[in-house]
Write a protein that holds these residues in place. Structure first.
Motif, PDB file in Angstrom:
ATOM      1  N   MET A   7       1.062  -1.265   0.025  1.00  0.00           N
ATOM      2  CA  MET A   7       0.005  -0.055  -0.177  1.00  0.00           C
ATOM      3  C   MET A   7       1.056   1.297  -0.004  1.00  0.00           C
ATOM      4  SD  MET A   7      -3.008  -1.036   0.079  1.00  0.00           S
ATOM      5  CE  MET A   7      -4.336   0.173   0.565  1.00  0.00           C
ATOM      6  N   THR A   8       0.584   2.419  -0.757  1.00  0.00           N
ATOM      7  CA  THR A   8       1.294   3.479  -0.561  1.00  0.00           C
ATOM      8  C   THR A   8       0.330   4.812  -0.583  1.00  0.00           C
ATOM      9  OG1 THR A   8       3.035   4.637  -1.886  1.00  0.00           O
ATOM     10  CG2 THR A   8       1.462   3.625  -3.227  1.00  0.00           C
ATOM     11  N   ASP A   9       0.949   5.643   0.034  1.00  0.00           N
ATOM     12  CA  ASP A   9       0.079   6.945   0.156  1.00  0.00           C
ATOM     13  C   ASP A   9       0.611   8.073  -1.190  1.00  0.00           C
ATOM     14  OD1 ASP A   9       2.767   7.881   0.834  1.00  0.00           O
ATOM     15  OD2 ASP A   9       2.070   8.589   2.689  1.00  0.00           O
ATOM     16  N   LYS A  10       1.424   7.254  -1.799  1.00  0.00           N
ATOM     17  CA  LYS A  10       1.513   8.152  -3.240  1.00  0.00           C
ATOM     18  C   LYS A  10       0.769   7.976  -4.347  1.00  0.00           C
ATOM     19  CE  LYS A  10       6.100   9.435  -1.672  1.00  0.00           C
ATOM     20  NZ  LYS A  10       6.054   9.986  -0.482  1.00  0.00           N
ATOM     21  N   PRO A  13      -6.011   6.368  -2.834  1.00  0.00           N
ATOM     22  CA  PRO A  13      -6.323   5.033  -2.298  1.00  0.00           C
ATOM     23  C   PRO A  13      -7.147   3.900  -2.957  1.00  0.00           C
ATOM     24  CG  PRO A  13      -7.236   7.404  -1.169  1.00  0.00           C
ATOM     25  CD  PRO A  13      -6.742   7.412  -2.681  1.00  0.00           C
ATOM     26  N   HIS A  20      -3.020  -2.287  -3.052  1.00  0.00           N
ATOM     27  CA  HIS A  20      -2.482  -1.624  -4.209  1.00  0.00           C
ATOM     28  C   HIS A  20      -1.591  -2.645  -5.081  1.00  0.00           C
ATOM     29  CE1 HIS A  20      -2.762   2.555  -2.303  1.00  0.00           C
ATOM     30  NE2 HIS A  20      -3.382   2.484  -3.265  1.00  0.00           N
ATOM     31  N   PRO A  38      -3.761  11.249  -4.875  1.00  0.00           N
ATOM     32  CA  PRO A  38      -3.464  10.573  -3.587  1.00  0.00           C
ATOM     33  C   PRO A  38      -4.279  10.818  -2.414  1.00  0.00           C
ATOM     34  CG  PRO A  38      -1.442  10.878  -4.614  1.00  0.00           C
ATOM     35  CD  PRO A  38      -2.338  11.768  -5.449  1.00  0.00           C
ATOM     36  N   ASP A  39      -4.781  11.987  -2.349  1.00  0.00           N
ATOM     37  CA  ASP A  39      -5.769  12.353  -1.410  1.00  0.00           C
ATOM     38  C   ASP A  39      -7.352  11.963  -1.532  1.00  0.00           C
ATOM     39  OD1 ASP A  39      -6.974  13.984  -3.321  1.00  0.00           O
ATOM     40  OD2 ASP A  39      -6.443  15.895  -2.343  1.00  0.00           O
ATOM     41  N   GLY A  40      -7.420  11.071  -2.979  1.00  0.00           N
ATOM     42  CA  GLY A  40      -8.764  10.409  -3.080  1.00  0.00           C
ATOM     43  C   GLY A  40      -9.664  11.430  -3.955  1.00  0.00           C
ATOM     44  N   ASN A  57      -0.487   6.827 -11.006  1.00  0.00           N
ATOM     45  CA  ASN A  57      -0.780   6.169  -9.759  1.00  0.00           C
ATOM     46  C   ASN A  57      -0.277   4.553 -10.133  1.00  0.00           C
ATOM     47  OD1 ASN A  57      -2.286   7.810  -8.160  1.00  0.00           O
ATOM     48  ND2 ASN A  57      -4.112   7.528  -9.387  1.00  0.00           N
TER      49      ASN A  57
END
Length: 126
Positions: A7-10, A13, A20, A38-40, A57
């Motif tokens: 999983m990555t915050d880059k 979501p 991911h 990345p913030d959705g 992504n």
């Protein structure tokens, strides 16, 4: 063979209860990447803007898994409108490079609210 979830915050979501990516030995399976930040926040602009966001992504997840899209052996592209095929091919070549191009399937699907989703399988072995 052990496997691990990535999983990555880059990247955007995950859209549900899934990873991911999953690394299993020398193979990395990337879940479908959509045009979101990345913030959705969804990217709702032109097809090109959405395609670039989805590819970014996918590339971010590949990197988080310790690889890159250069290691792709299979790519799946899902288009809301098959009329975007030619433009997608142009954008695709900016992200999928190298002498040994992966196999690819491109399908029209009834995506709701966005124009493209992309998944891939990467091979990192010898």
């Amino acid at each position: 063979m052990p496997k691990r979830a990535v999983m990555t915050d880059k990247a955007a979501p995950a859209g549900g209860p899934y990873s991911h990516a999953v690394v299993a030995g020398d193979t990395i399976y990337l879940a479908g990447a959509v045009p979101a930040l990345p913030d959705g926040t969804w990217v709702t602009g032109s097809f090109a803007e959405q395609a670039h966001a989805a590819f970014r992504n996918l590339a971010a997840v590949a990197e988080a898994a310790g690889s890159s899209l250069d290691d792709a052996v299979r790519v799946g592209v899902y288009l809301r409108d098959l009329g975007d095929f030619a433009e997608m091919n142009e954008i695709y070549q900016e992200y999928i490079k190298g002498e040994h191009r992966p196999v690819r399937t491109t399908l029209p699907v009834p995506l709701v609210g966005f124009d493209i989703e992309i998944d891939a399988v990467l091979y990192t072995g010898p």
